[in-house]
Write an enzyme that holds these catalytic residues in place. Sequence first.
Site, short mmCIF file in Angstrom:
data_model
loop_
_atom_site.label_atom_id
_atom_site.label_comp_id
_atom_site.label_asym_id
_atom_site.label_seq_id
_atom_site.Cartn_x
_atom_site.Cartn_y
_atom_site.Cartn_z
N HIS A 25 -77.84 106.42 -7.16
CA HIS A 25 -78.39 107.08 -8.36
C HIS A 25 -79.42 108.13 -8.00
O HIS A 25 -79.53 109.15 -8.69
CB HIS A 25 -78.98 106.04 -9.32
CG HIS A 25 -79.98 105.11 -8.70
ND1 HIS A 25 -79.66 104.24 -7.70
CD2 HIS A 25 -81.30 104.91 -8.95
CE1 HIS A 25 -80.73 103.54 -7.36
NE2 HIS A 25 -81.75 103.95 -8.10
N CYS A 68 -94.34 91.78 -12.43
CA CYS A 68 -93.81 91.26 -11.18
C CYS A 68 -94.83 90.29 -10.59
O CYS A 68 -96.04 90.46 -10.77
CB CYS A 68 -93.54 92.39 -10.19
SG CYS A 68 -92.85 91.80 -8.62
N PHE A 100 -79.03 98.88 -17.98
CA PHE A 100 -80.13 98.31 -17.20
C PHE A 100 -81.20 97.79 -18.14
O PHE A 100 -81.64 98.50 -19.04
CB PHE A 100 -80.72 99.35 -16.24
CG PHE A 100 -80.02 99.35 -14.91
CD1 PHE A 100 -78.71 99.77 -14.81
CD2 PHE A 100 -80.66 98.89 -13.77
CE1 PHE A 100 -78.03 99.72 -13.60
CE2 PHE A 100 -80.00 98.85 -12.56
CZ PHE A 100 -78.69 99.26 -12.46
N CYS A 108 -92.61 99.27 -3.41
CA CYS A 108 -91.82 99.32 -4.64
C CYS A 108 -91.68 100.75 -5.16
O CYS A 108 -92.65 101.50 -5.24
CB CYS A 108 -92.49 98.46 -5.70
SG CYS A 108 -91.53 98.31 -7.21
N ASP A 109 -90.46 101.08 -5.58
CA ASP A 109 -90.17 102.44 -6.06
C ASP A 109 -90.17 102.52 -7.60
O ASP A 109 -89.70 103.51 -8.16
CB ASP A 109 -88.82 102.93 -5.51
CG ASP A 109 -87.64 102.08 -5.98
OD1 ASP A 109 -87.84 101.10 -6.73
OD2 ASP A 109 -86.49 102.41 -5.59
N THR A 110 -90.70 101.51 -8.28
CA THR A 110 -90.45 101.35 -9.71
C THR A 110 -91.74 101.16 -10.50
O THR A 110 -92.62 100.41 -10.08
CB THR A 110 -89.56 100.11 -9.93
OG1 THR A 110 -88.33 100.34 -9.23
CG2 THR A 110 -89.25 99.90 -11.40
N CYS A 148 -95.72 92.80 -1.97
CA CYS A 148 -94.64 93.78 -1.84
C CYS A 148 -95.27 95.15 -2.05
O CYS A 148 -95.82 95.41 -3.12
CB CYS A 148 -93.56 93.51 -2.88
SG CYS A 148 -92.19 94.68 -2.85
N GLU A 174 -81.08 91.49 -10.38
CA GLU A 174 -81.75 91.92 -9.14
C GLU A 174 -83.06 91.16 -9.06
O GLU A 174 -83.93 91.34 -9.91
CB GLU A 174 -82.05 93.42 -9.21
CG GLU A 174 -80.88 94.32 -9.55
CD GLU A 174 -80.23 94.94 -8.33
OE1 GLU A 174 -80.88 94.97 -7.27
OE2 GLU A 174 -79.08 95.39 -8.45
C1 LIG Z 1 -87.53 97.41 -8.23
S1 LIG Z 1 -86.72 95.99 -7.61
C2 LIG Z 1 -86.70 94.89 -9.02
C3 LIG Z 1 -86.03 93.57 -8.77
C4 LIG Z 1 -86.79 92.57 -7.90
N1 LIG Z 1 -88.20 92.55 -8.17
C5 LIG Z 1 -86.54 92.81 -6.43
O1 LIG Z 1 -87.45 93.25 -5.73
O2 LIG Z 1 -85.40 92.57 -6.01
C6 LIG Z 1 -84.98 96.52 -7.53
C7 LIG Z 1 -84.43 96.77 -6.14
O3 LIG Z 1 -85.04 97.93 -5.60
C8 LIG Z 1 -85.35 97.66 -4.25
N2 LIG Z 1 -86.40 98.58 -3.85
C9 LIG Z 1 -87.66 98.60 -4.33
N3 LIG Z 1 -88.37 99.58 -3.74
C10 LIG Z 1 -87.53 100.19 -2.87
C11 LIG Z 1 -87.69 101.28 -1.96
N4 LIG Z 1 -88.85 101.91 -1.83
N5 LIG Z 1 -86.62 101.66 -1.24
C12 LIG Z 1 -85.43 101.01 -1.36
N6 LIG Z 1 -85.23 99.98 -2.20
C13 LIG Z 1 -86.27 99.57 -2.94
C14 LIG Z 1 -85.75 96.20 -4.29
O4 LIG Z 1 -85.78 95.60 -3.01
C15 LIG Z 1 -84.69 95.64 -5.17
O5 LIG Z 1 -83.50 95.39 -4.44
N1 LIG Z 2 -78.95 103.50 -11.34
C1 LIG Z 2 -79.76 102.52 -10.89
N2 LIG Z 2 -79.24 101.53 -10.14
C2 LIG Z 2 -80.08 100.54 -9.75
N3 LIG Z 2 -79.76 99.41 -9.08
C3 LIG Z 2 -80.85 98.63 -8.97
C4 LIG Z 2 -81.91 99.27 -9.61
C5 LIG Z 2 -83.21 98.61 -9.86
O1 LIG Z 2 -84.22 99.29 -10.04
O2 LIG Z 2 -83.22 97.38 -9.89
C6 LIG Z 2 -81.43 100.49 -10.10
C7 LIG Z 2 -81.97 101.58 -10.84
O3 LIG Z 2 -83.17 101.69 -11.14
N4 LIG Z 2 -81.08 102.55 -11.23
S1 SF4 Z 3 -89.61 95.76 -5.34
FE1 SF4 Z 3 -91.08 96.07 -7.02
S2 SF4 Z 3 -90.35 94.78 -8.61
FE2 SF4 Z 3 -89.34 94.05 -6.74
S3 SF4 Z 3 -90.70 92.49 -5.86
FE3 SF4 Z 3 -91.36 94.39 -5.01
S4 SF4 Z 3 -93.02 95.06 -6.39
FE4 SF4 Z 3 -91.84 93.53 -7.49
MG LIG Z 4 -84.57 101.17 -9.17
#
Ligand SMILES: C[S@@+](CC[C@H](N)C(=O)[O-])C[C@H]1O[C@@H](n2cnc3c(N)ncnc32)[C@H](O)[C@@H]1O
Ligand SMILES: Nc1nc2[nH]cc(C(=O)O)c2c(=O)[nH]1
Ligand code: SF4
Ligand SMILES: [Mg+2]
Length: 210
Positions: A204, A31, A25, A49-51, A46, A116
């Site tokens: 994961h 973003c 990864f 977001c979990d990231t 957005c 992604e």
């Molecule tokens: C962190 S994002 C990064 C890539 C890109 N910015 C996007 O949103 O597709 C990676 C994936 O995690 C999904 N995601 C983010 N937050 C989430 C949440 N709270 N629950 C489930 N999926 C989530 C996003 O929709 C995306 O498919």
């Molecule tokens: N193992 C793992 N799989 C993923 N697939 C999409 C992810 C992401 O954050 O984009 C993710 C991530 O964060 N971890």
């Molecule tokens: S899920 Fe996170 S990284 Fe993806 S668009 Fe939303 S804020 Fe940006």
């Molecule tokens: Mg992720």
Amino acid sequence: MAYAVKEAFLTLQGEGVQAGSRAVFLRFAGCNLWSGREQDRATAQCNFCDTDFVGTDGPGGGRFADAEALAGHIESLWGGRKEERLVVITGGEPMLQLDHALIEALHARGFRIAVESNGTIAAVPGIDWLCISPKAGTEIVQRSGNELKLVWPQDGIDPADLEGWDFGHFLVQPMDCAETQASYEASIALAMARPKWRLTLQAHKVVGLK
Ligand SMILES: C[S@@+](CC[C@H](N)C(=O)[O-])C[C@H]1O[C@@H](n2cnc3c(N)ncnc32)[C@H](O)[C@@H]1O
Ligand SMILES: Nc1nc2[nH]cc(C(=O)O)c2c(=O)[nH]1
Ligand code: SF4
Ligand SMILES: [Mg+2]
């Protein structure tokens, strides 16, 4: 060009049609739909977001001067084996930084490139597996790819409106939030009501991988 990378690590792809695949990864910093600061979340485009994609301080992260340097780093994380090399490029929003030079450098090292993206920026050519995950209220310019992954539920999106887009797979992924059980139920209800959509889970998180 130089690249700002939050983190890079070897794991199994947890989401979508390729779930279970060994992959490096590459998480780019930054973003276009959220600053990444908690104080801005409520007003962001957005907001679920979990990231953490802020900065370059994560494991395997940093600033890379050019595509060769970054592709070499990704190769070192994969290890020596040549077969089935897969890199998943994510973020943050990877389309802010992913360019032709990096695509070429990763292909030259034998990687299949999965991405992604939130779909608000057109995808650069050469991606081998494109996952688009639309966010309510945003303008999706990238309406073709390999998989459309709808995080659910989201007010302001009607899945029926997306079904004509040009994707090989239509996936519904429960939103991880304070009410994840309700997200499971809503996602199951969608897949049951509209058979074009298949349920995908964030594997994961279930098995304790990054
Ligand atoms: C962190 S994002 C990064 C890539 C890109 N910015 C996007 O949103 O597709 C990676 C994936 O995690 C999904 N995601 C983010 N937050 C989430 C949440 N709270 N629950 C489930 N999926 C989530 C996003 O929709 C995306 O498919
Ligand atoms: N193992 C793992 N799989 C993923 N697939 C999409 C992810 C992401 O954050 O984009 C993710 C991530 O964060 N971890
Ligand atoms: S899920 Fe996170 S990284 Fe993806 S668009 Fe939303 S804020 Fe940006
Ligand atoms: Mg992720």
